[in-house]
Design an enzyme around this catalytic site. Structure first.
Site, PDB file in Angstrom:
ATOM      1  N   ILE A 126      43.672  36.779  41.469  1.00  0.00           N
ATOM      2  CA  ILE A 126      44.270  35.707  42.264  1.00  0.00           C
ATOM      3  C   ILE A 126      45.123  36.313  43.379  1.00  0.00           C
ATOM      4  CG2 ILE A 126      45.896  33.752  42.197  1.00  0.00           C
ATOM      5  CD1 ILE A 126      44.970  33.370  39.231  1.00  0.00           C
ATOM      6  N   ASP A 158      42.535  47.474  44.009  1.00  0.00           N
ATOM      7  CA  ASP A 158      41.585  46.379  44.209  1.00  0.00           C
ATOM      8  C   ASP A 158      40.560  46.786  45.285  1.00  0.00           C
ATOM      9  OD1 ASP A 158      40.657  43.773  43.844  1.00  0.00           O
ATOM     10  OD2 ASP A 158      41.949  42.959  45.418  1.00  0.00           O
ATOM     11  N   HIS A 159      39.285  46.640  44.976  1.00  0.00           N
ATOM     12  CA  HIS A 159      38.210  46.924  45.944  1.00  0.00           C
ATOM     13  C   HIS A 159      38.277  48.309  46.583  1.00  0.00           C
ATOM     14  CE1 HIS A 159      36.480  42.937  45.758  1.00  0.00           C
ATOM     15  NE2 HIS A 159      37.706  42.423  45.818  1.00  0.00           N
TER      16      HIS A 159
HETATM   17  O1  G3H Z   1      39.860  40.510  47.653  1.00  0.00           O
HETATM   18  C1  G3H Z   1      40.678  40.911  48.472  1.00  0.00           C
HETATM   19  C2  G3H Z   1      42.125  40.635  48.267  1.00  0.00           C
HETATM   20  O2  G3H Z   1      42.423  39.284  48.461  1.00  0.00           O
HETATM   21  C3  G3H Z   1      42.940  41.560  49.116  1.00  0.00           C
HETATM   22  O3  G3H Z   1      42.991  41.151  50.421  1.00  0.00           O
HETATM   23  O4  G3H Z   1      42.501  43.129  51.871  1.00  0.00           O
HETATM   24  O5  G3H Z   1      43.808  41.184  52.723  1.00  0.00           O
HETATM   25  O6  G3H Z   1      44.806  42.753  51.047  1.00  0.00           O
HETATM   26  P1  G3H Z   1      43.560  42.129  51.581  1.00  0.00           P
HETATM   27  P1  13P Z   2      41.125  34.986  46.011  1.00  0.00           P
HETATM   28  O1  13P Z   2      40.940  35.162  47.483  1.00  0.00           O
HETATM   29  O2  13P Z   2      40.306  33.868  45.488  1.00  0.00           O
HETATM   30  O3  13P Z   2      42.548  34.890  45.617  1.00  0.00           O
HETATM   31  O4  13P Z   2      40.538  36.321  45.301  1.00  0.00           O
HETATM   32  C1  13P Z   2      41.319  37.477  45.189  1.00  0.00           C
HETATM   33  C2  13P Z   2      40.540  38.657  44.731  1.00  0.00           C
HETATM   34  O5  13P Z   2      39.446  38.574  44.221  1.00  0.00           O
HETATM   35  C3  13P Z   2      41.167  39.959  44.916  1.00  0.00           C
HETATM   36  O6  13P Z   2      40.311  41.001  44.569  1.00  0.00           O
HETATM   37 ZN    ZN Z   3      38.256  40.620  44.963  1.00  0.00          ZN
END
Ligand code: G3H
Ligand code: 13P
Ligand code: ZN
Length: 327
Positions: free
Chosen positions: A273, A88-89
């Site tokens: 989510i 993710d990201h």
């Molecule tokens: O979009 C980001 C996700 O909610 C991940 O969050 O960097 O705190 O793991 P995190």
């Molecule tokens: P929320 O913070 O709305 O759960 O989004 C999560 C997300 O986009 C993770 O990449």
């Molecule tokens: Zn995200």
């Protein structure tokens, strides 16, 4: 079943008018809660790991826990649970490469904060490496307001995706799915009170998602899977429990679930989510401690927290994503 890519999942989701849930994982209880829900609902899953999750739990622990969940589903529920493991990201080529080399089947390269040409150049580099290794790539165009991993995007800087850019972006990068900005936002405070109206109960009602932009994107990229980040709904029952048990989360607000269901019927094939998992777990643990001030065994409070995650995820799979019975 081995860990799979999202290719087949997205094709079926696009044609079937539903979306796959992409849930963030950080520890064993979260993985168990989510996978128990997917087993109960016979749903395909994307489990996603952020840079922060990797730093917290360690890549190898998360991979082994996910492999354990697949093996457990097979042995104890007789169910071939399809799981795509996704970064993710991802914020650099090196991070994406490390996840690809470490067995992830999907990565996101998020260079949405850069000018279009630069976003294209880095995304293309990741796509070439990923595709050579049988891994798929999600990219992003447009900027969400809120907190993205370690990057803070202020509400003023948030900009919706420009439909005019999407075709050139997808054609020049070769990415496999595209995250767009249509008004969702990360975290539990997605909108300021000033951006919302209030309903009869005094609860905040956020501005509606920009379905006009989604329809334009869909027109320009027929059959192409679209992703929505920042899609937690911030259920008010969790916020209430948190606030009644020593927490302080005034005016936390999320995306209404009916709007996400609508997006899932369209080109949106992946809905992210994370915050709702955190809220379910935190609400449960706060309440537990309040009711049992003398308890100190982590299993006592993590067990109901894990069950709360399962219940919430089952609800999402059935009522929001519509992917139950699709595995
Ligand atoms: O979009 C980001 C996700 O909610 C991940 O969050 O960097 O705190 O793991 P995190
Ligand atoms: P929320 O913070 O709305 O759960 O989004 C999560 C997300 O986009 C993770 O990449
Ligand atoms: Zn995200």
């Amino acid at each position: 079943m081995a860990i799979v890519t999202s290719t087949e999942m997205f094709k079926k989701a696009y044609d079937g008018g539903y979306a796959i849930g992409a849930f963030n994982v950080n520890n064993m209880e979260i993985i168990q809660g989510i996978t128990a829900a997917a087993i109960a609902e016979r749903a395909p899953l994307i489990l996603q790991v952020s840079k922060g999750a990797r730093a917290y739990a360690n890549h190898i622990y998360l991979m082994k826990l996910i492999e354990a969940a697949i093996e457990d589903a097979e042995q104890n529920a007789g169910f071939d649970l399809p799981i795509c493991v996704h970064l993710d990201h991802g914020d650099s080529f090196e991070l994406c490469k490390s996840c690809i080399d470490g067995g992830f089947t999907s990565v996101m390269i998020d260079k949405s904060g850069l000018p279009l040409k630069e976003n294209i150049a880095i995304t293309k580099q990741v796509v070439e490496y990923a595709h050579d290794h049988g891994v798929v790539v999600e990219a992003e165009l447009g900027t969400l307001a809120g907190v993205e991993d370690e990057v803070n995007v202020s509400a003023e800087d948030s900009s919706y995706t420009h439909p005019d850019d999407v075709q050139e972006f997808v054609e020049s990068t070769g990415c496999d799915s595209l995250a767009i900005a249509i008004g969702t936002s990360h975290g539990a405070y997605k909108f300021t009170a000033a951006q919302c109206t209030r309903n009869e109960q005094g609860l905040l009602v956020p501005p509606p998602l920009r379905f006009d932009i989604l329809r334009e994107v869909e027109k320009r990229l027929p059959g192409f899977p679209i992703v929505l980040h920042g899609s937690s709904s911030v259920p008010q029952e969790f916020v209430k429990i948190i606030n009644e048990n020593g927490g302080r989360m005034p005016d936390a607000v999320g995306i209404p679930e009916e709007q996400l269901r609508e997006a899932a019927r369209m080109a949106v094939c992946k809905i992210n989510i994370d915050s709702d998992l955190r809220l379910a777990m935190t609400a449960c643990i706060r309440q537990y401690f309040n009711e049992h001030p003398d308890h100190f065994d982590p299993r006592q409070y993590l067990k109901p927290a894990r069950a709360a995650i399962q219940k919430m995820v089952q609800h999402k799979l059935v009522d929001v994503l519509g992917c139950n019975g699709k595995a």
